[in-house]
Write an enzyme that holds these catalytic residues in place. Structure first.
Site, PDB file in Angstrom:
ATOM      1  CB  CYS A  61      -0.948   0.004   1.191  1.00 57.72           C
ATOM      2  SG  CYS A  61      -0.067  -0.087   2.740  1.00 57.72           S
ATOM      3  CG  ASP A 103       0.659   3.200   4.062  1.00 55.08           C
ATOM      4  OD1 ASP A 103       0.554   4.394   3.790  1.00 55.08           O
ATOM      5  OD2 ASP A 103      -0.253   2.368   3.917  1.00 55.08           O
ATOM      6  CB  CYS A 139      -4.512   2.494   7.098  1.00 58.47           C
ATOM      7  SG  CYS A 139      -4.075   0.851   7.667  1.00 58.47           S
ATOM      8  CB  CYS A 187      -1.527  -2.799   8.611  1.00 55.05           C
ATOM      9  SG  CYS A 187      -2.561  -2.392   7.200  1.00 55.05           S
TER      10      CYS A 187
HETATM   11  S1  FES Z   1      -3.374  -0.516   4.426  1.00 55.80           S
HETATM   12 FE1  FES Z   1      -1.816   0.859   4.076  1.00 55.80          FE
HETATM   13  S2  FES Z   1      -0.887   0.910   6.028  1.00 55.80           S
HETATM   14 FE2  FES Z   1      -2.581  -0.321   6.392  1.00 55.80          FE
END
Ligand code: FES
Ligand SMILES: Cc1ncc(COP(=O)(O)O)c(C=O)c1O
Ligand SMILES: Cc1ncc(COP(=O)(O)O)c(C=O)c1O
Ligand code: FES
Lengths: 152, 390, 390
Positions: free
Chosen positions: A35, A37, A61, A105
């Site tokens: 994702c 991040d 997130c 995550c």
């Molecule tokens: S889905 Fe992107 S950090 Fe959790």
């Protein structure tokens, strides 16, 4: 879409230990290919080589924030050997579970801890590693872009 | 806490008049519109008067209007219906990179069956270049589909001009007008539209009711096969109450649209200006002028959209984000990516979509609440500190 | 005049409790179920609790239940979805001669694309012979679709037995349960059903809401491509109020079904016996015992159905001739023809379908009004006079 447990919500809204430990003994930062991040963890040991303090920063997130938050609580008081055994399943379990699409995550949490421990073992932490860590993330960043391009 | 709903692009609350119309129909006009007896006759009356009303609203004639079960169904019917009916003539479709999934996914499905699709590039504001369309159309092209207004960034496409190109080249032109229908004027004749999709729940009507305008003479294969309803184009017992509600929603739109578009644009621009000013490293996404009256879409560097969204939700403010973390596929919004946005920025995008009941006080409240949330999240972000230090 | 509605097989009037549930949902739970904020969460809650409730009603688990926009859509999704996903494995489907158009028409469409279909013969009562199914299944067969209860003549098919045959042969089994769902018990496990269609408006729920049960493990291609709703199987913003209404309708069915089936069967049998007695040359269509509790279908020799229907309508009594959906076409009902009925008799068929609000007084009124109408029409008929003279 997904729905979060009360524990996830609670950690998301009142995240514990946000920030950076001063003069850390271990630093880790990871980026998620899935994702895009980023998560950063710093920790400090006490005189008995147990983790005394851990802090995180997250560009992610709610699950990523909650996972990091709960992780900083879980590791306090553990030896490096004990902390090393923590898996993403343990992190998710501590949160009362995560939606399936959000399990990665918690993987971020496991990875960042691994990195921070490796960093502790490899060399004493310091400002230099911090820079290198960031460069490393930008590598990851490029990988993400590549992955996105390939997925189109 | 008084909640503030700023997700009208996702769906709207049905207007009280619409709920009333639906209710009345449920109580009084419950026959099957296909039935011969008087209960059926009455139901047919409700449906045909709705059809006339809605057709008039977009300058279509009522036999060009077909009711469906959703905007997605309208899009699927248009795309698959034209492909199945014109497969002998050609196997090429032109569309854009920023269409809704309800256009891209049927196309991807048809691509597995041999269809060829050209995805026109959108510029950084989200617009397509009519010249690109001219170049993309080949002798094999059977359909062009370009959305009227984009659901994420609000950009409006030059439909009339694109339609004229298609008309000239003898290619059918479909537009997904699901975000614009009832919000800005549409005239299917003047805009050279052959097929148009709309969905009632985006204009204070009920969910589960859509429409497809099909210009007279356009032949297509149905998607739902069965009974003879909707001139055999869409089988299923019609949803009389839903259609009555849709019709009422269109009446309201017809009377308020102009005023509302003005009012919402003003609030929109106020919100955009205030956030750009109050939040450093924030940018507006989509076209600065040619955009939906109710759409604000902004990126906040180094902030993750889902986290921002949930923080706003805590404050009673409902918004949307194009962040990868909130999409089930974990990919960032294809719309933002197509507009040249970096991964990082698209992660921190928020969409705030205004509605008929949005007040100035609500906008002021957002202006007050949002900047500190962004600041708080940036304080948590491993990325932002670095940038701040630069 | 107090009108008497005896066309509940075409559609039912939504129950007051259902209208109430829909209304409440419209007012209070208007978020888009796919949205992350609390409005979305609440809408998701409504939908998932409806899913659990309805799944429990047929002994399915809630992840096996998918909401659609109509019974027709459920049937189309089942048939096309299995064909598109299993085309590599085989190209043969088995069904019956008396299925609804919402089964036959998708099959006819697929036949133009090379699918092969066997239409099992139904006996004069409308039933299929399980042995015929055994013989019809080949190595190429990918799906068997047999309706649970017929919408015109009310005949019930031996679903459990047919399902067992399919299970044994490793072929998927679909049943169109649109007429039975909420009227007689259904247990998808016990009855060996892999796929099942239902439509809310046949059980005092809203129009425009259907469901498809898909047994866990059955893979299929979606019909509506787009967003990720309904686990990507059926894209479209879900109709939350409609789904809430469907759920309420199922709750009512669960509590009243047994009692109502008994009550309606009794009125049904009274009506049948009285008409057979009062009207010479009248016959019952469909199975004398294994039939829907609310279905009366009779033929009156030398009488034209529409004339009888309109005469009854004048008296405030709403009935059908053939099915509502076929009434726009001028061909005699394919169901009656398949059951061996002559053209002449099928022309004079009337369907009277009872409902929850049907009273004994209403039935008595029909018994009083119908025979003189038949007599009057026969007096006008050039055919009857001759027969009468015999
Ligand atoms: S889905 Fe992107 S950090 Fe959790
Ligand atoms: C541009 C656009 N197209 C299609 C759709 C799909 O409409 P629906 O969800 O009503 O099927 C939407 C909204 O969700 C949309 O905004
Ligand atoms: C047996 C049967 N199948 C399918 C349908 C189609 O259902 P709907 O009109 O809700 O799409 C009906 C009713 O019209 C029916 O009775
Ligand atoms: S992610 Fe490895 S050091 Fe930055």
């Amino acid at each position: 879409m997904w729905d979060y447990t009360d524990k996830v919500r609670e950690h998301f809204w009142n995240p514990r230990n946000v920030g950076e430990v001063e003069n850390p003994d271990g630093i880790g930062q990871v980026g998620s290919l899935a994702c895009g991040d980023a998560l950063r963890l710093t920790f400090k040991l006490d005189e008995n080589k147990r983790i005394k303090e851990a802090k995180f920063k997250s560009f992610g997130c709610a699950s990523a924030i909650a996972a990091a938050s709960v992780l900083t609580e879980m590791v306090v008081g553990l030896t490096i050997e004990q902390a090393e055994k923590i898996t993403n399943q343990d992190i998710a379990a501590a949160l009362g579970g995560l939606p399936e699409q959000k399990m990665h995550c918690s993987v971020l949490g496991e990875q960042v801890l691994e990195k921070a421990i490796a960093c502790y073992r490899g060399r004493p932490a310091g400002a230099k590693e911090e820079k290198m860590i960031c460069e490393c993330f930008s590598v990851t960043d490029r990988e993400i872009e590549k992955a996105v391009r390939e997925n189109r | 806490m008084n909640r503030i709903y700023l997700d009208n692009a996702a769906t709207t609350q049905a207007a009280p008049e619409v709920i009333e119309a639906i209710q009345t129909c449920f109580r009084e006009t419950y026959g099957n519109p296909s039935s011969l007896h008087s209960f059926g006759l009455e139901a047919r009356g409700v449906i045909e008067s709705a059809r006339r009303n809605i057709a008039g609203f977009i300058n279509a004639s009522s036999d060009e209007l077909f009711f469906t079960g959703s905007g997605t169904e309208s899009n699927n019917t248009a795309i698959k219906g034209i492909v199945y009916s014109l497969r002998g003539k050609g196997d090429h479709i032109v569309t854009t990179a920023i269409e809704h999934h309800a256009i891209h996914e049927p196309l991807h499905f048809l691509e597995t069956q041999g269809l060829k699709v050209t995805y026109l590039r959108n510029d950084d504001n989200g617009q397509v270049d009519p010249d690109d369309l001219k170049k993309a159309i080949t002798g094999e092209t059977i359909l062009v589909s370009v959305m009227h207004g984009n659901n994420e960034i609000g950009t409006l496409e030059p439909i009339k001009e694109l339609g004229a190109i298609c008309r000239e080249r003898g290619v059918y032109f479909h537009t997904d007008a699901i975000q614009t229908f009832g919000h800005i004027p549409i005239d299917v004749r003047e805009m050279n539209i052959d097929l148009l999709s709309a969905s009632a729940h985006k204009l204070y009507g009920p969910k589960g009711v859509g429409l497809l305008y099909i210009r007279k003479g356009v032949q297509m294969t149905p998607l739902l096969h069965g009974g003879g309803q909707e001139k055999r184009l869409r089988a299923s017992t019609q949803d009389t109450p839903g259609i009555a509600g849709f019709s009422r929603a269109v009446e309201l739109a017809a009377s308020e649209m102009e005023k509302e578009a003005g009012r919402q644009s003003r609030l929109r621009d106020k919100l955009i200006a205030a956030l750009l000013e109050a939040v450093p490293e924030s940018t507006l996404n989509g076209h600065p002028k040619l955009r939906l009256p109710n759409n604000v879409n902004m990126s906040f560097a180094c902030v993750e959209g889902e986290a921002a969204l949930l923080n706003l939700d805590m404050e009673g403010i409902a918004v949307a984000t194009g962040s990868a973390c909130t999409s089930t596929s974990l990919e960032p919004s294809h719309v933002l990516t197509a507009c040249g946005m970096t991964h990082e920025l698209s992660h921190g995008s928020l969409r705030l979509s205004l509605g008929r009941t949005t007040t100035e006080e609500e906008i002021d409240q957002v202006i007050k609440v949002l900047p500190p949330i962004i600041a708080k999240l940036r304080a948590m972000s491993p990325l932002y500190k670095k940038q701040g230090a630069k």
